[in-house]
Design a protein around this motif. Structure first.
Motif, mmCIF file in Angstrom:
data_model
loop_
_atom_site.group_PDB
_atom_site.id
_atom_site.type_symbol
_atom_site.label_atom_id
_atom_site.label_comp_id
_atom_site.label_asym_id
_atom_site.label_seq_id
_atom_site.Cartn_x
_atom_site.Cartn_y
_atom_site.Cartn_z
ATOM 1 N N ILE A 71 0.850 -1.187 0.000
ATOM 2 C CA ILE A 71 0.000 0.000 0.000
ATOM 3 C C ILE A 71 0.889 1.241 0.000
ATOM 4 O O ILE A 71 1.829 1.360 0.781
ATOM 5 C CB ILE A 71 -0.925 0.008 1.240
ATOM 6 C CG1 ILE A 71 -1.836 -1.234 1.237
ATOM 7 C CG2 ILE A 71 -1.756 1.281 1.282
ATOM 8 C CD1 ILE A 71 -2.691 -1.368 2.474
ATOM 9 N N GLY A 72 0.598 2.141 -0.933
ATOM 10 C CA GLY A 72 1.352 3.388 -0.971
ATOM 11 C C GLY A 72 2.560 3.363 -1.874
ATOM 12 O O GLY A 72 3.340 4.310 -1.900
ATOM 13 N N GLY A 73 2.714 2.303 -2.675
ATOM 14 C CA GLY A 73 3.836 2.260 -3.606
ATOM 15 C C GLY A 73 5.135 1.870 -2.935
ATOM 16 O O GLY A 73 5.172 1.498 -1.762
ATOM 17 N N GLY A 74 6.197 1.979 -3.683
ATOM 18 C CA GLY A 74 7.493 1.594 -3.140
ATOM 19 C C GLY A 74 8.635 1.999 -4.044
ATOM 20 O O GLY A 74 8.461 2.729 -5.020
ATOM 21 N N ARG A 75 9.808 1.486 -3.695
ATOM 22 C CA ARG A 75 11.029 1.906 -4.384
ATOM 23 C C ARG A 75 11.850 0.680 -4.788
ATOM 24 O O ARG A 75 11.989 -0.271 -4.018
ATOM 25 C CB ARG A 75 11.845 2.796 -3.446
ATOM 26 C CG ARG A 75 13.115 3.384 -4.053
ATOM 27 C CD ARG A 75 13.874 4.187 -3.003
ATOM 28 N NE ARG A 75 13.005 5.155 -2.370
ATOM 29 C CZ ARG A 75 12.733 6.360 -2.877
ATOM 30 N NH1 ARG A 75 13.285 6.727 -4.019
ATOM 31 N NH2 ARG A 75 11.937 7.194 -2.240
ATOM 32 N N VAL A 76 12.389 0.744 -6.013
ATOM 33 C CA VAL A 76 13.325 -0.266 -6.503
ATOM 34 C C VAL A 76 14.679 0.403 -6.681
ATOM 35 O O VAL A 76 14.769 1.480 -7.296
ATOM 36 C CB VAL A 76 12.856 -0.881 -7.843
ATOM 37 C CG1 VAL A 76 13.916 -1.824 -8.390
ATOM 38 C CG2 VAL A 76 11.546 -1.623 -7.661
ATOM 39 N N THR A 77 15.717 -0.200 -6.134
ATOM 40 C CA THR A 77 17.073 0.357 -6.209
ATOM 41 C C THR A 77 17.977 -0.624 -6.941
ATOM 42 O O THR A 77 18.035 -1.802 -6.579
ATOM 43 C CB THR A 77 17.631 0.634 -4.805
ATOM 44 O OG1 THR A 77 16.729 1.488 -4.092
ATOM 45 C CG2 THR A 77 18.993 1.307 -4.904
#
Length: 440
Positions: free
Chosen positions: A353-359
């Motif tokens: 929920i709320g999206g996220g980050r890919v590094t």
């Protein structure tokens, strides 16, 4: 008290000379096969004139030096004026054998041995004549073991009334050595020969001549077989990589088309944009048929894939790159990162929920390049982590490609913490020169 010096008897001296002679033959054959151009000549049966001349020079010049050493230093073990030309003719044809015969006969002729050159050239033509009529595979199977199996070959030839080429190949150097011994008895110093004092030593001299021919053929044939095995292994590896690469594209295409189909009714413009970006990515994949690319090229392909995912997820998907400039030119298997990025988005962020980050990170570490794809998604338990590595097409494909290309020690490493995210890590070995520059 004076030290008593024991000299070798004539028999002991002859046997020692013959043993050293075989050692010289084996050493010369081994050294020659280490040269790439000489080894390449052995791999083909149809040779151009230039290749025959190279073969004749490579073999004839050392043999010429051996005859010279025999004349100047009285080192009889280095004289291969019979076996050398015959072997050259047998492998490269009559003219190559004649050239080698002329090379080994020249110093002997200058030393007063009038029959040496005609005899050596004749040996070359004899080997070349056998090559013209004998099956090539029979020549390469002619080895020292042929002597031990002579009774089987002879019985097979007599029982079937069919010519056995191994018997013929064995009889040729035997006949030439007998001819040399006969000419030596008749003309004495005009032709070099090792005159045995009795019959059993004559058999040993003839046996040494046969081994002087068969030992190089055995060494060279082993090198030919090893080269062919290496070529087959390369072909098998290439075929396996083709099969693994063909798994990735349909898998990626299926997942992307599934996403597009879910947007056609609810967000037709978004679906249309995805189709256009997908067509551009597919054109890129079709243009590139390389199995290996630089990390820079792989990241460019990932950017095109992420454009598609950005359209799907919008601002809820953030992508960061921590790329070391020293790692951009690292060569790696193509389409290796896309399944890792896709796995992070599909399994790590899609349910968050709320999206996220890919590094995406890369750096050099010693003799390896380390590449990581991490997300801050929902993470996975140990059971789910094991299942995703072995059950999913994308991650299983990445793991298998690493093992096929670099060996069993190179595998996909997954580390995940439920609620905090997952990190996929791969290591790519650097070439030796690149690793030295990296640590300099």
């Amino acid at each position: 008290m004076p030290v008593e010096v024991k000299l070798l008897s004539a028999t002991q001296f002859l046997l020692t000379t013959l043993v050293v002679k075989l050692a010289v033959v084996a050493a010369l054959a081994t050294m020659l096969v280490r040269f790439r151009q000489f080894r390449r000549i052995l791999l083909t049966e149809q040779r151009a004139w230039r290749e025959r001349l190279v073969f004749a020079a490579a073999l004839g010049l050392p043999l010429c030096g051996g005859v010279t050493a025999r004349l100047l230093l009285n080192y009889n073990a280095s004289d291969l004026s019979l076996a050398g030309p015959f072997l050259a003719g047998l492998i490269a044809g009559p003219y190559a054998g004649a050239i080698v015969g002329a090379l080994v006969g020249a110093p002997a002729l200058l030393g007063g041995e009038a029959i040496a050159m005609p005899f050596a050239v004749g040996c070359g033509f004899c080997g070349g004549g056998l090559r013209e009529v004998c099956p090539k595979d029979a020549i390469w199977r002619f080895s020292p073991l042929t002597i031990t199996d002579l009774h089987r070959h002879a019985w097979r030839m007599l029982s079937r009334l069919r010519l056995d080429w191994h018997v013929v190949l064995l009889a040729a150097p035997v006949g030439l050595e007998l001819l040399r011994l006969g000419l030596g008895l008749r003309f004495g110093p005009h032709l070099f020969h090792m005159q045995p004092p009795n019959a059993w030593l004559a058999v040993v001299v003839i046996l040494a001549t046969v081994l002087s021919v068969t030992i190089p053929i055995k060494i060279w044939n082993t090198a030919r077989i090893e080269h062919r095995l290496q070529e087959q292994e390369k072909l098998l590896l290439s075929t396996r990589l083709e099969a693994l690469a063909s798994q990735i594209n349909p898998h990626f295409l299926f997942n992307t088309l599934t996403s597009i189909s879910s947007l056609i009714r609810s967000q037709p413009e978004t679906a249309r944009t995805l189709v256009l970006k997908l067509s551009g990515l597919l054109r890129r994949l079709l243009r590139s048929q390389e199995h290996f690319v630089t990390l820079r090229e792989e990241l460019d392909a990932i950017d095109e894939y992420l454009d598609i995912e950005m359209v799907r997820f919008g601002p809820t998907l953030a992508v960061e790159k921590e790329i070391s400039a020293a790692s951009l030119d690292v060569v790696m298997p193509s389409m290796l990162l896309q399944p890792l990025v896709e796995n992070s988005i599909k399994h790590g962020l899609s349910h968050k929920i709320g999206g996220g980050r890919v590094t995406i990170r890369s750096r050099r570490k010693g003799s390896h390049a380390v590449i990581e794809v991490a997300d801050d998604g929902t993470g996975m338990s140990d059971t789910s982590l094991t299942g995703s590595r072995t059950g999913g097409i994308g991650l299983r494909n990445v793991d298998e490609r690493l093992r096929v290309i670099y060996g069993e020690n190179y595998r996909l490493q997954l580390v995940s913490t439920p609620g905090h995210g997952t990190c996929a890590r791969i290591e790519i070995p650097l070439p030796a020169d690149a690793a030295q520059r990296a640590t300099a």
